[in-house]
Design an enzyme around this catalytic site. Structure first.
Site, PDB file in Angstrom:
ATOM      1  CD  GLU A  49      -4.200  -8.608   4.789  1.00  0.00           C
ATOM      2  OE1 GLU A  49      -4.381  -7.493   5.307  1.00  0.00           O
ATOM      3  OE2 GLU A  49      -3.389  -8.783   3.867  1.00  0.00           O
ATOM      4  NE  ARG A  82       1.811  -4.336   3.529  1.00  0.00           N
ATOM      5  CZ  ARG A  82       0.680  -3.865   4.042  1.00  0.00           C
ATOM      6  NH1 ARG A  82      -0.060  -4.635   4.843  1.00  0.00           N
ATOM      7  NH2 ARG A  82       0.294  -2.631   3.794  1.00  0.00           N
ATOM      8  CG  HIS A  90      -1.988  -1.085   1.102  1.00  0.00           C
ATOM      9  ND1 HIS A  90      -2.860  -1.186   0.041  1.00  0.00           N
ATOM     10  CD2 HIS A  90      -2.262  -2.142   1.903  1.00  0.00           C
ATOM     11  CE1 HIS A  90      -3.635  -2.246   0.202  1.00  0.00           C
ATOM     12  NE2 HIS A  90      -3.290  -2.854   1.318  1.00  0.00           N
ATOM     13  CG  ASP A  94      -7.248  -5.814   3.595  1.00  0.00           C
ATOM     14  OD1 ASP A  94      -8.134  -5.298   2.897  1.00  0.00           O
ATOM     15  OD2 ASP A  94      -6.033  -5.629   3.403  1.00  0.00           O
ATOM     16  CG  ASP A 100      18.122 -12.107  -4.869  1.00  0.00           C
ATOM     17  OD1 ASP A 100      18.341 -12.947  -3.976  1.00  0.00           O
ATOM     18  OD2 ASP A 100      17.841 -12.419  -6.048  1.00  0.00           O
TER      19      ASP A 100
HETATM   20  C1  3PY Z   1      -4.661  -4.055   6.962  1.00  0.00           C
HETATM   21  O1  3PY Z   1      -5.040  -3.460   7.970  1.00  0.00           O
HETATM   22  O2  3PY Z   1      -5.394  -4.742   6.245  1.00  0.00           O
HETATM   23  C2  3PY Z   1      -3.273  -3.943   6.573  1.00  0.00           C
HETATM   24  O3  3PY Z   1      -2.857  -4.623   5.659  1.00  0.00           O
HETATM   25  C3  3PY Z   1      -2.415  -2.964   7.301  1.00  0.00           C
HETATM   26  O4  3PY Z   1      -1.312  -2.605   6.590  1.00  0.00           O
HETATM   27 MG    MG Z   2      -4.296  -5.542   4.491  1.00  0.00          MG
END
Ligand code: 3PY
Ligand code: MG
Length: 267
Positions: free
Chosen positions: A147, A71, A46, A173, A85
């Site tokens: 999530e 991430r 994100h 999420d 890498d």
């Molecule tokens: C979420 O809250 O879904 C996330 O991925 C936070 O970065």
């Molecule tokens: Mg998320």
């Protein structure tokens, strides 16, 4: 190989506070990484960050004591391997919903025979050291994000996947997955129960759990609740808050000095 102090802290049950980068800048990465966070995450999901910006950001972090992690936007072996890498010492993988997802993720982070990571650790060697290959499978941290509803329902199988080191909850999420508004601090009973379930299932097998948080106070509450990896806001959020406060402070001071402030009248 340079030891992964983040992985060692998590394995020892110590609390970890992570910096979180969404701004594609090695300079802001360096500023955040100099503040004493245990690790700093480069967010390619994100954050407004692509691989070309991520590399100098990892370089900036690796000039500090903070462990560089990243991430990825999806469970894609190509980008996971490239970030490793590039010297990332840990990967956070979103939307892990099954043991199969977790196994695919872990496999991308481990050299054969444990996994399918391809060899070519360009910056891994520079940051980690010449014996990188011998120790990378043991030192690289794998964090699977829970999530989705399926992720919660398949928790027991997910935490049993060999080579998976930690879980990380995405509360926004997860709220959406249960049909609620996206919130970093969900209050809904179903969502809070799911969050507790993740913590409990992982704790049963001694696996540390992290969670995204919306503020320093929320991060402190999550640590007290038993989470071992928290994020007290990202760079953009911290910048926004500081800028708002600076602006409001300047306007307020100006109002005080011209006698226009409510503070000047004592109210
Ligand atoms: C979420 O809250 O879904 C996330 O991925 C936070 O970065
Ligand atoms: Mg998320």
């Amino acid at each position: 190989m340079r030891p992964n102090s983040l992985k060692a802290k998590l394995a020892a049950g110590q609390p970890v506070v992570s910096g979180w980068l969404s701004i594609p800048s090695s300079y802001s990465a360096e500023i955040i990484a100099r503040q004493g966070f245990d690790c700093v995450n480069v967010d390619l999901q994100h954050g407004m960050i692509g691989i070309e910006s991520a590399i100098p950001m990892l370089q900036a972090i690796s000039a500090t004591d903070a462990t560089p992690i990243a991430r990825v936007g999806s469970n894609d072996p190509a980008i996971i391997m490239k970030l490793l890498d590039a010297g990332a010492y840990g990967i956070i993988c979103p939307m892990v919903s099954s043991a199969g997802d977790a196994a695919r993720f872990v496999s991308a982070c481990r050299y054969p025979p444990a996994g399918e990571r391809s060899f070519g650790p360009a910056r891994g060697l520079l940051y980690g050291g010449p014996d990188y290959f011998a120790h990378a499978n043991a030192e690289i941290l794998t964090m699977a994000m829970i999530e989705t509803v399926a992720g919660v329902e398949n928790l027991e199988e997910i935490v049993a996947v060999d080579g998976l080191d930690a879980l990380f909850i995405g509360p926004n999420d997860l709220s959406l997955a249960y049909g609620k508004q996206p919130l970093a601090e969900p209050q809904d009973d179903t969502v809070t129960a799911a969050i507790s379930r993740v913590l409990d299932a992982a704790s049963m097998v001694g696996m540390p759990v992290g969670i995204f948080c919306s503020s320093p106070a929320a991060a402190a509450r999550r640590l007290a609740q038993g989470f071992r990896f928290v994020v007290p806001g990202n760079d953009a959020g911290l910048l926004t808050k500081a800028a708002r406060e600076a602006l409001a402070g300047a306007r307020d001071e100006a109002a005080v000095s011209t006698g226009q402030s409510s503070r000047a009248s004592g109210y």
